[in-house]
Write a protein that holds these residues in place. Structure first.
Motif, PDB file in Angstrom:
ATOM      1  N   GLY A  36     -53.924  48.628  71.841  1.00 42.36           N
ATOM      2  CA  GLY A  36     -54.475  49.967  72.029  1.00 42.36           C
ATOM      3  C   GLY A  36     -54.687  50.694  70.720  1.00 42.36           C
ATOM      4  N   ASP A  37     -55.405  51.804  70.815  1.00 40.90           N
ATOM      5  CA  ASP A  37     -55.760  52.588  69.635  1.00 40.90           C
ATOM      6  C   ASP A  37     -54.599  53.521  69.286  1.00 40.90           C
ATOM      7  OD1 ASP A  37     -56.884  54.068  67.653  1.00 40.90           O
ATOM      8  OD2 ASP A  37     -58.699  54.601  68.775  1.00 40.90           O
ATOM      9  N   THR A 131     -46.298  42.596  77.848  1.00 42.38           N
ATOM     10  CA  THR A 131     -47.679  42.298  77.475  1.00 42.38           C
ATOM     11  C   THR A 131     -48.630  42.690  78.608  1.00 42.38           C
ATOM     12  OG1 THR A 131     -49.098  40.572  76.568  1.00 42.38           O
ATOM     13  CG2 THR A 131     -47.529  39.856  78.221  1.00 42.38           C
ATOM     14  N   SER A 132     -49.856  43.060  78.237  1.00 40.23           N
ATOM     15  CA  SER A 132     -50.860  43.386  79.256  1.00 40.23           C
ATOM     16  C   SER A 132     -51.081  42.178  80.152  1.00 40.23           C
ATOM     17  CB  SER A 132     -52.206  43.719  78.605  1.00 40.23           C
ATOM     18  OG  SER A 132     -52.080  44.823  77.787  1.00 40.23           O
ATOM     19  N   LYS A 133     -51.444  42.459  81.399  1.00 35.11           N
ATOM     20  CA  LYS A 133     -51.596  41.353  82.352  1.00 35.11           C
ATOM     21  C   LYS A 133     -52.700  40.377  81.949  1.00 35.11           C
ATOM     22  CE  LYS A 133     -51.598  43.845  86.227  1.00 35.11           C
ATOM     23  NZ  LYS A 133     -51.597  44.122  87.654  1.00 35.11           N
ATOM     24  N   ASP A 134     -53.719  40.887  81.216  1.00 35.29           N
ATOM     25  CA  ASP A 134     -54.823  39.991  80.848  1.00 35.29           C
ATOM     26  C   ASP A 134     -54.681  39.414  79.431  1.00 35.29           C
ATOM     27  OD1 ASP A 134     -55.243  42.328  79.484  1.00 35.29           O
ATOM     28  OD2 ASP A 134     -57.404  42.404  79.856  1.00 35.29           O
ATOM     29  N   GLU A 158     -46.364  55.954  81.514  1.00 33.40           N
ATOM     30  CA  GLU A 158     -47.579  55.140  81.379  1.00 33.40           C
ATOM     31  C   GLU A 158     -48.159  54.853  82.763  1.00 33.40           C
ATOM     32  OE1 GLU A 158     -48.732  53.918  78.387  1.00 33.40           O
ATOM     33  OE2 GLU A 158     -47.102  54.752  77.197  1.00 33.40           O
ATOM     34  N   THR A 159     -49.356  54.292  82.784  1.00 33.08           N
ATOM     35  CA  THR A 159     -49.962  53.959  84.083  1.00 33.08           C
ATOM     36  C   THR A 159     -50.222  52.458  84.203  1.00 33.08           C
ATOM     37  OG1 THR A 159     -52.097  54.480  83.096  1.00 33.08           O
ATOM     38  CG2 THR A 159     -51.078  56.198  84.457  1.00 33.08           C
ATOM     39  N   GLU A 160     -50.365  51.780  83.039  1.00 36.58           N
ATOM     40  CA  GLU A 160     -50.732  50.363  83.084  1.00 36.58           C
ATOM     41  C   GLU A 160     -49.539  49.486  83.475  1.00 36.58           C
ATOM     42  OE1 GLU A 160     -51.992  48.674  79.334  1.00 36.58           O
ATOM     43  OE2 GLU A 160     -52.320  46.711  80.247  1.00 36.58           O
ATOM     44  N   GLU A 161     -49.781  48.598  84.417  1.00 34.20           N
ATOM     45  CA  GLU A 161     -48.737  47.644  84.784  1.00 34.20           C
ATOM     46  C   GLU A 161     -48.712  46.521  83.741  1.00 34.20           C
ATOM     47  OE1 GLU A 161     -47.305  46.167  89.101  1.00 34.20           O
ATOM     48  OE2 GLU A 161     -49.285  45.465  88.490  1.00 34.20           O
ATOM     49  N   LEU A 162     -47.514  46.189  83.246  1.00 41.16           N
ATOM     50  CA  LEU A 162     -47.369  45.167  82.204  1.00 41.16           C
ATOM     51  C   LEU A 162     -46.529  44.016  82.728  1.00 41.16           C
ATOM     52  CD1 LEU A 162     -46.348  47.590  79.303  1.00 41.16           C
ATOM     53  CD2 LEU A 162     -48.611  46.594  79.662  1.00 41.16           C
ATOM     54  N   LYS A 163     -46.688  42.842  82.081  1.00 43.07           N
ATOM     55  CA  LYS A 163     -45.819  41.714  82.419  1.00 43.07           C
ATOM     56  C   LYS A 163     -44.570  41.769  81.539  1.00 43.07           C
ATOM     57  CE  LYS A 163     -48.084  37.642  83.038  1.00 43.07           C
ATOM     58  NZ  LYS A 163     -49.129  36.627  82.709  1.00 43.07           N
ATOM     59  N   LEU A 164     -43.402  41.604  82.152  1.00 46.10           N
ATOM     60  CA  LEU A 164     -42.146  41.564  81.410  1.00 46.10           C
ATOM     61  C   LEU A 164     -41.660  40.121  81.353  1.00 46.10           C
ATOM     62  CD1 LEU A 164     -39.718  43.364  80.193  1.00 46.10           C
ATOM     63  CD2 LEU A 164     -38.628  42.919  82.395  1.00 46.10           C
ATOM     64  N   PHE A 165     -41.410  39.644  80.132  1.00 49.25           N
ATOM     65  CA  PHE A 165     -40.841  38.310  79.917  1.00 49.25           C
ATOM     66  C   PHE A 165     -39.410  38.480  79.406  1.00 49.25           C
ATOM     67  CE2 PHE A 165     -44.425  35.261  80.107  1.00 49.25           C
ATOM     68  CZ  PHE A 165     -45.469  36.148  80.243  1.00 49.25           C
TER      69      PHE A 165
END
Ligand SMILES: CC(C)(COP(=O)(O)OP(=O)(O)OC[C@H]1O[C@@H](n2cnc3c(N)ncnc32)[C@H](O)[C@@H]1OP(=O)(O)O)[C@@H](O)C(=O)NCCC(=O)NCCS
Length: 170
Positions: A36-37, A131-134, A158-165
């Motif tokens: 992101g910016d 990390t972002s899903k894509d 935040e609003t974006e769903e992220l992947k947690l490792f």
């Protein structure tokens, strides 16, 4: 200060002298797309980013995001390190490389060393990553260094769903 050395890389603390590299990295198309910016548009912004981000974390916690440079050429190519965010209980691993230096195995080399450093030198029991899903390159790299997908999360505010490792050892 040098933190780690791998076959091809030196991993060291960032200083405000690295501002021009940080300005380039934070405006690399892959950073803008997947991280992101951060609004870092000038050398002054980059210096502030280094001071209030990584350097502040070194002084508070003794670790943070590090600069990754080619050993032979002493050329900065990316960042990789450990981050403690208020929004996550565990320390997370993060990395980003200039597009020109991606797909050469450097990110893998840095990430393996950083994960090992967190577990063996810092004594962390569990390290996570978001990390972002894509962001398939990032997910693949996390799996390659032995981390496992755990679940999707949304960070506070935040609003974006992220992947947690997570690293597998608990
Ligand atoms: C995520 C990111 C760090 C991944 O880095 P990368 O450059 O793709 O990672 P690597 O070069 O280590 O690995 C990529 C491929 O290069 C291959 N490779 C090429 N030359 C290699 C070499 N000499 N040695 C080892 N591997 C090599 C690897 O096998 C790997 O292939 P695979 O994934 O099919 O196994 C990078 O895409 C990036 O900086 N993205 C922008 C920022 C970002 O998204 N950060 C993560 C936020 S969560």
């Amino acid at each position: 200060m040098k933190v780690m050395e791998t076959d091809r890389l030196i991993i060291r603390w960032l200083s405000i002298d690295d501002a021009s590299f940080i300005l380039r990295l934070l405006n690399d198309p892959s950073w803008l797309r997947f991280i992101g910016d951060k609004g870092v548009g000038t050398l002054e912004d980059a210096r502030n980013y280094i001071l209030t981000g990584p350097m502040d974390m070194y002084s508070r916690l003794g670790f943070g995001l590090y600069l990754t440079e080619l050993k032979e050429e002493k050329m900065p190519i990316g960042i990789c390190g450990l981050i403690k965010r208020d929004s996550l209980e565990d320390v997370d691993i993060g990395f980003a490389f200039l597009s020109k230096f991606q797909s050469k195995g450097y990110a893998y080399e840095a990430a393996v060393a950083t994960l090992g450093y967190g577990i063996n030198q810092l004594g962390l029991k569990r390290i996570v990553a978001i990390t972002s899903k894509d962001n398939h390159d990032s997910s693949r790299l996390l799996e390659k260094i032995g981390m496992a997908y755990d679940r999707n999360i949304i960070l506070p505010g935040e609003t974006e769903e992220l992947k947690l490792f997570t690293s597998k050892s608990k």
